[in-house]
Scaffold this motif. Structure first.
Motif, mmCIF file in Angstrom:
data_model
loop_
_atom_site.group_PDB
_atom_site.id
_atom_site.type_symbol
_atom_site.label_atom_id
_atom_site.label_comp_id
_atom_site.label_asym_id
_atom_site.label_seq_id
_atom_site.Cartn_x
_atom_site.Cartn_y
_atom_site.Cartn_z
ATOM 1 N N ARG A 153 0.831 -1.211 0.000
ATOM 2 C CA ARG A 153 0.000 0.000 0.000
ATOM 3 C C ARG A 153 0.867 1.263 0.000
ATOM 4 O O ARG A 153 0.573 2.239 -0.695
ATOM 5 C CB ARG A 153 -0.911 -0.002 1.220
ATOM 6 C CG ARG A 153 -2.086 -0.967 1.062
ATOM 7 C CD ARG A 153 -3.006 -0.972 2.249
ATOM 8 N NE ARG A 153 -3.559 0.342 2.542
ATOM 9 C CZ ARG A 153 -4.000 0.703 3.746
ATOM 10 N NH1 ARG A 153 -3.941 -0.142 4.759
ATOM 11 N NH2 ARG A 153 -4.496 1.904 3.937
ATOM 12 N N ALA A 154 1.951 1.240 0.801
ATOM 13 C CA ALA A 154 2.828 2.420 0.867
ATOM 14 C C ALA A 154 3.524 2.651 -0.470
ATOM 15 O O ALA A 154 3.626 3.806 -0.930
ATOM 16 C CB ALA A 154 3.857 2.232 1.975
ATOM 17 N N LYS A 155 4.011 1.587 -1.087
ATOM 18 C CA LYS A 155 4.659 1.750 -2.404
ATOM 19 C C LYS A 155 3.660 2.302 -3.410
ATOM 20 O O LYS A 155 3.995 3.208 -4.204
ATOM 21 C CB LYS A 155 5.205 0.402 -2.906
ATOM 22 C CG LYS A 155 6.469 -0.035 -2.194
ATOM 23 C CD LYS A 155 7.107 -1.253 -2.841
ATOM 24 C CE LYS A 155 6.197 -2.451 -2.840
ATOM 25 N NZ LYS A 155 6.789 -3.651 -3.403
ATOM 26 N N GLY A 156 2.420 1.792 -3.365
ATOM 27 C CA GLY A 156 1.387 2.285 -4.278
ATOM 28 C C GLY A 156 1.150 3.772 -4.095
ATOM 29 O O GLY A 156 1.018 4.527 -5.071
ATOM 30 N N LYS A 157 1.130 4.217 -2.856
ATOM 31 C CA LYS A 157 0.908 5.645 -2.581
ATOM 32 C C LYS A 157 2.086 6.477 -3.100
ATOM 33 O O LYS A 157 1.898 7.556 -3.674
ATOM 34 C CB LYS A 157 0.713 5.873 -1.088
ATOM 35 C CG LYS A 157 0.407 7.328 -0.769
ATOM 36 C CD LYS A 157 -0.202 7.518 0.568
ATOM 37 C CE LYS A 157 -0.558 8.974 0.747
ATOM 38 N NZ LYS A 157 -1.192 9.238 2.009
ATOM 39 N N LEU A 158 3.318 5.986 -2.888
ATOM 40 C CA LEU A 158 4.500 6.702 -3.372
ATOM 41 C C LEU A 158 4.515 6.756 -4.900
ATOM 42 O O LEU A 158 4.902 7.769 -5.487
ATOM 43 C CB LEU A 158 5.781 6.060 -2.836
ATOM 44 C CG LEU A 158 6.039 6.227 -1.341
ATOM 45 C CD1 LEU A 158 7.211 5.361 -0.891
ATOM 46 C CD2 LEU A 158 6.290 7.694 -0.984
#
Length: 198
Positions: A153-158
């Protein structure tokens, strides 16, 4: 190494017979008493391999003593009694008793009952250890899966918010975690919440 035994039998003659039989068979009788409460104290003091308990004793009955001893978890318990009623057998089982032998007993019955009780107790301890290990593995696996979900999820947001490539997003999370001596899951949460950005 000889097997250590504590005996709790309120009839003195049976207690002496038990002690004599066990010592003749190579067992180490660490203590003997006619009281249930003293049996619990002797077990805690001597840490035997097995406790042999009668059911009816002053101070504390054998079933209550068995519950106390089994609760400590390190000692096999064998009930040796004149009572064979089904409800007592079930209560003994629920109290953590590993074996149940009815009086009058023969030497030929006693030794196999002790050996079977010790073997069953060893198997039970091995199963408990295995279950503890499986629980630890499952906890680690659940933690790893949760970390994986947070990282994704964090990579997707970045990627979406900062136009980063996936490899760069992962590197940012990992490097930040290393710099702060934090878990990657913590850094991923901060990215997802918006409190951390490159």
């Amino acid at each position: 190494m000889s097997i250590r035994v504590v005996i709790a039998e309120d009839e003195a003659i049976i207690r002496l017979d038990l002690k004599e039989i066990l010592e003749a068979e190579g067992y180490d009788v660490a203590g003997a008493t006619g009281r249930g409460d003293e049996a619990v104290a002797l077990v805690r003091q001597h840490r035997p391999d097995i406790a042999i308990l009668d059911i009816q004793m002053p101070g504390m009955d054998g079933l209550a003593a068995a519950r106390e001893i089994s609760g400590d978890g390190d000692v096999a318990v064998l009930i040796l009694t004149a009572f064979s009623q089904r409800d007592l057998v079930e209560q003994a089982r629920d109290a953590g008793v590993i074996a149940y032998l009815v009086k009058p007993f023969e030497r030929a019955d006693l030794i196999p009952a002790i050996e079977v009780a010790l073997a069953r107790f060893a198997e039970l301890k091995a199963l408990e250890a295995e279950n503890a290990n499986l629980t630890a593995v499952n906890t680690d696996l659940e933690s790893s899966l949760e970390t994986r979900r947070l990282l994704d999820r964090a990579k997707g947001k970045l990627l979406d918010s900062h136009g980063m490539r996936e490899a760069d997003a992962f590197s940012f999370i990992r490097q930040t975690a290393m710099n702060r001596r934090a878990r990657m899951s913590e850094i991923a949460r901060e990215v997802i919440e918006g409190s951390l950005a490159p």
